[in-house]
Design a protein around this motif. Structure first.
Motif, PDB file in Angstrom:
ATOM      1  N   SER A  80       0.824  -1.216   0.000  1.00 41.11           N
ATOM      2  CA  SER A  80       0.000   0.000   0.000  1.00 41.11           C
ATOM      3  C   SER A  80       0.856   1.263   0.000  1.00 41.11           C
ATOM      4  O   SER A  80       0.424   2.312  -0.479  1.00 41.11           O
ATOM      5  CB  SER A  80      -0.941   0.004   1.209  1.00 41.11           C
ATOM      6  OG  SER A  80      -0.198   0.011   2.420  1.00 41.11           O
ATOM      7  N   GLY A  83       1.504   2.617  -3.477  1.00 39.93           N
ATOM      8  CA  GLY A  83       0.410   3.397  -4.047  1.00 39.93           C
ATOM      9  C   GLY A  83       0.422   4.838  -3.593  1.00 39.93           C
ATOM     10  O   GLY A  83      -0.020   5.736  -4.313  1.00 39.93           O
ATOM     11  N   SER A  84       0.942   5.077  -2.393  1.00 35.37           N
ATOM     12  CA  SER A  84       1.065   6.448  -1.896  1.00 35.37           C
ATOM     13  C   SER A  84       2.253   7.171  -2.506  1.00 35.37           C
ATOM     14  O   SER A  84       2.275   8.390  -2.596  1.00 35.37           O
ATOM     15  CB  SER A  84       1.215   6.446  -0.368  1.00 35.37           C
ATOM     16  OG  SER A  84       0.041   5.970   0.253  1.00 35.37           O
ATOM     17  N   LYS A  87       1.593   6.559  -8.549  1.00 34.39           N
ATOM     18  CA  LYS A  87       0.407   6.001  -9.186  1.00 34.39           C
ATOM     19  C   LYS A  87       0.725   5.713 -10.644  1.00 34.39           C
ATOM     20  O   LYS A  87       1.056   6.616 -11.412  1.00 34.39           O
ATOM     21  CB  LYS A  87      -0.765   6.981  -9.090  1.00 34.39           C
ATOM     22  CG  LYS A  87      -1.252   7.218  -7.681  1.00 34.39           C
ATOM     23  CD  LYS A  87      -1.871   5.978  -7.062  1.00 34.39           C
ATOM     24  CE  LYS A  87      -3.150   5.598  -7.775  1.00 34.39           C
ATOM     25  NZ  LYS A  87      -3.796   4.420  -7.176  1.00 34.39           N
ATOM     26  N   GLU A 287      -4.541   9.262  -4.377  1.00 35.12           N
ATOM     27  CA  GLU A 287      -4.510   7.808  -4.527  1.00 35.12           C
ATOM     28  C   GLU A 287      -5.676   7.320  -5.376  1.00 35.12           C
ATOM     29  O   GLU A 287      -5.584   6.281  -6.033  1.00 35.12           O
ATOM     30  CB  GLU A 287      -4.526   7.138  -3.157  1.00 35.12           C
ATOM     31  CG  GLU A 287      -3.255   7.388  -2.350  1.00 35.12           C
ATOM     32  CD  GLU A 287      -3.258   6.648  -1.033  1.00 35.12           C
ATOM     33  OE1 GLU A 287      -4.199   5.874  -0.772  1.00 35.12           O
ATOM     34  OE2 GLU A 287      -2.317   6.846  -0.233  1.00 35.12           O
TER      35      GLU A 287
END
Length: 341
Positions: A80, A83-84, A87, A287
């Protein structure tokens, strides 16, 4: 390790340290800075740690070495986080008659101290806003003594430094029916909010400017100070941020409206304060609809995203843009496009 040559062993030791620090960073969003201030400083370096581990993975992969598994496993454990950081999808842009556009920008006092060589920064910022025509504008480090001229907007701002007359500002094309300021103690930072009416909905919008460390981010300047002093200063800042966020959350809990939270958090998406602000009821618009690194702060050695637009889950996120080619401050503007379901 036995099959590695001397250089390879050195590389793997550095790789191990980077992997260990990244692994430790995964617990930081759950650790209050008041308890472990020094450890919380590590959250600022997460983007660099992610990039280092990606590079180490690629390095060992190209050599077909099993050492690649170390960074690969650590990266997968923090999937995760990637993703921060970045993108891979293209920016989403969905046209909807119910769309609301919101711009957030730390304008750095309109270059009052001539940090930038340009003499037209304030005029350029005005021109940029007029060109983009966002429905809602959230500005940090706004100079109320030298306000910008915007037609067609309702406005609210606060002043915290009487000499410079700086604070935060909010402008809305929708009527403002309520507004106020959250007073942070022992600082010139603060948060403001407005309630705006759009059609049959009332929306609460917060504009936050959390405590800044005051550390010069120029690498040459950083080298002049001791690491102990740097960690202490940033740790103290994060403690203050935690207190400010607690005040904000107590205020937000009393609001009955759908909420958007914007501003300069002076911290990353890997920090305790970000996790607390986001909670379970908000989504990060970058996000959901952004692309690339989403860099919002001018730090040339690795991408820092410290400015955010977080929206209530009842909004649809139809677009997000980072204006990282616009050099009018040490921050870059960000804009989200949302609609109510």
């Amino acid at each position: 390790m036995k099959k590695l040559k001397f250089f390879g062993k050195i590389m793997f030791l550095v790789n191990s340290l980077a992997a260990f620090l990244l692994l430790i960073s995964y617990i930081l969003p759950y650790v209050p800075p008041k308890n472990f201030a020094t450890l919380s400083v590590l959250s600022l370096g997460v983007p660099l740690l992610l990039l280092l581990n990606i590079l180490f993975f690629v390095y060992w992969l190209l050599q077909v070495k099993k050492q690649m598994l170390l960074s690969l496993i650590v990266l997968l454990l923090g999937w995760s986080y990637l993703g921060s950081l970045y993108k891979f999808s293209s920016s989403k842009q969905i046209e909807d008659t119910n769309n609301i556009s919101l711009l957030s920008f730390n304008v750095r006092l309109f270059n009052m101290y001539s940090w930038l060589p340009s003499k037209t920064v304030k005029a350029d910022i005005e021109a940029f806003i007029k060109r983009e025509q966002p429905d809602i504008i959230c500005l940090q480090e706004y100079r109320t003594k030298d306000p910008i001229e915007l037609e067609g907007y309702y406005g609210y701002n606060t002043t915290f430094n009487n000499a410079i007359k700086r604070g935060q500002a909010l402008f809305s094309k929708f009527p403002i029916v309520n507004s106020g300021s959250l007073e942070f103690t022992n600082t010139s930072n603060n948060a403001i909010f407005v309630d705006v009416v759009r059609a049959k909905d009332t929306i609460r919008i917060y504009n936050l400017h959390l405590q800044s460390s005051g550390v010069n981010t120029d690498v040459d300047e950083l080298k002049k100070g001791s690491s102990e002093q740097l960690f202490k200063q940033v740790g103290t800042t994060f403690k203050a941020q935690q207190q400010q966020v607690e005040l904000f959350l107590a205020h937000k809990a009393k609001s009955p409206y759908k909420t958007i939270v914007t501003g300069d958090f002076n911290n990353t998406a890997y920090s305790y304060v970000y996790r607390e602000i986001k909670g379970n009821d908000l989504v990060d618009t970058f996000e959901e609809a952004g692309n690339g690194f989403g860099k919002t702060y001018d730090f040339k050695y690795f991408p820092l995203r410290i400015d955010f637009i977080l929206a209530d889950k009842r909004f649809s996120i139809n677009g997000f843009k980072t204006y990282n080619g616009l050099k009018l401050s040490d921050h870059y503007p960000i804009k989200a496009t949302l609609s109510l379901e």
